[in-house]
Design an enzyme around this catalytic site. Structure first.
Site, short mmCIF file in Angstrom:
data_model
loop_
_atom_site.label_atom_id
_atom_site.label_comp_id
_atom_site.label_asym_id
_atom_site.label_seq_id
_atom_site.Cartn_x
_atom_site.Cartn_y
_atom_site.Cartn_z
N ALA A 65 43.33 39.75 40.88
CA ALA A 65 43.82 41.27 41.69
C ALA A 65 43.02 42.33 41.19
CB ALA A 65 45.35 41.31 41.76
N GLY A 109 44.87 36.18 40.07
CA GLY A 109 44.63 36.11 41.72
C GLY A 109 43.33 35.17 42.10
N GLU A 112 44.49 31.81 41.91
CA GLU A 112 45.27 31.62 42.94
C GLU A 112 44.61 31.46 44.21
OE1 GLU A 112 47.71 35.28 41.36
OE2 GLU A 112 49.38 33.65 41.46
N GLU A 132 48.52 36.91 33.88
CA GLU A 132 49.37 38.27 34.24
C GLU A 132 50.11 38.74 33.22
OE1 GLU A 132 48.34 35.57 35.89
OE2 GLU A 132 48.02 36.21 38.01
#
Ligand code: CAA
Length: 258
Positions: A65, A109, A112, A132
């Site tokens: 992200a 992300g 993910e 993260e």
């Protein structure tokens, strides 16, 4: 629709979505994820698209992200905008097969999103992590759930608690990655696999996908019942008749998605 953060190409029955934000190692900003959502909507409604490939650059599938965009957001911001849920999960809801072709960094992300695809093909240069924890948070797009189902509790814990990077070989041994190819051959090999899947009955392909995904949602007994009913249902399709008649007639089947 024209896109600024992704490139979309159709190669026969295969649609290729390439993240194209090199200045940020393809980090997922909101605009990029809106474009991904739009592109998947377009592919899903286009009958000529049978398989979708999602890829990045040689250096990065995606570095996660966009931290710069996220940094100042408050709880109220992320809750109100339904951050992640609103525009990231379209990939996981896609009914057509989606292959992630991963080279370079596949982090946070990025990993993910790769796990929302049906399977991951990796270049030997791929590096996977859920970092993260190193920025004071936790995976928020399914990392603690999908990674755990793929690699088991011990390895998922270790990866998410340390944020360390895992190379392609380790990722394949752990069950995150389906196959590894030399980096220079990743896209050619991915296209071969995508084209093979695209040559089969799209109905049978969708049923396989739905049935395997069901294994994660239910008990073995219910999963087997679900599979059996879909298997029975496939006998109502012209493609099943064509496939089996072609086998007995010693000819190549021609599937129509009917
Ligand atoms: N968000 C925003 N920008 C990013 C980014 C990210 N996730 N990752 C890299 N970039 C930017 C860098 O800031 C840099 O920009 P500038 O040139 O403007 O400074 C550019 O991309 C190139 O990156 P680096 O200079 O850092 O390149 P490097 O080769 O030295 O390092 C890296 C590469 C190891 C991937 C490093 O960039 C890195 O650690 N990135 C962050 C990875 C990360 O923590 N991802 C998780 C994000 S959180 C998340 O994903 C939450 C979730 O679960 C939904």
């Amino acid at each position: 629709m024209s896109f600024e953060n992704i490139i979309v190409e159709k190669k026969g029955a295969v649609a290729v979505l390439t993240f194209n934000r090199p200045q940020a190692l393809n980090a997922f900003c909101g605009a990029l994820m809106d474009e991904v959502t739009q592109a998947i909507d377009d592919f899903e409604s286009d009958d000529t698209v049978k398989v979708i490939v999602i890829t990045g650059s040689e250096k990065a599938f995606a570095a996660g992200a966009d931290i710069k965009e996220m940094a100042a957001k408050t709880f109220v911001d992320v809750f109100k905008e339904d951050f992640i849920t609103r525009n990231w999960e379209r990939v996981a809801r896609c009914r057509k097969p989606v292959i992630a072709a991963v080279a370079g960094y596949c982090l946070g992300g990025g990993n993910e999103l790769a796990m929302m695809c049906d399977f991951i093909l990796a270049a030997d240069t791929a590096k996977f992590s859920q970092p993260e924890i190193t920025i004071g948070t936790l995976p928020g797009a399914g990392g603690t759930q999908r990674l755990t189902r793929l690699v088991g509790k011990s390895k998922a814990m270790e990866l998410c608690l340390t944020g360390r990077m895992m190379d392609a070989k380790e990722a394949e041994c752990a069950g995150l990655v389906a196959r590894i190819f030399p980096a220079a051959e990743l896209m050619a090999e991915t296209m071969k696999i995508a084209e093979q899947i695209a040559s089969f009955s799209p109905l049978a392909v969708m049923m396989v996908k739905e049935s395997i995904n069901r294994a994660y949602e239910t008990t073995l007994a219910e999963g087997l019942r679900f599979e059996r009913r879909l298997f029975h249902a496939s006998f109502a399709t012209e493609d099943q008749k064509e496939g089996m008649q072609a086998f007995t007639g010693k000819r190549k089947a021609s599937f129509k998605g009917k």
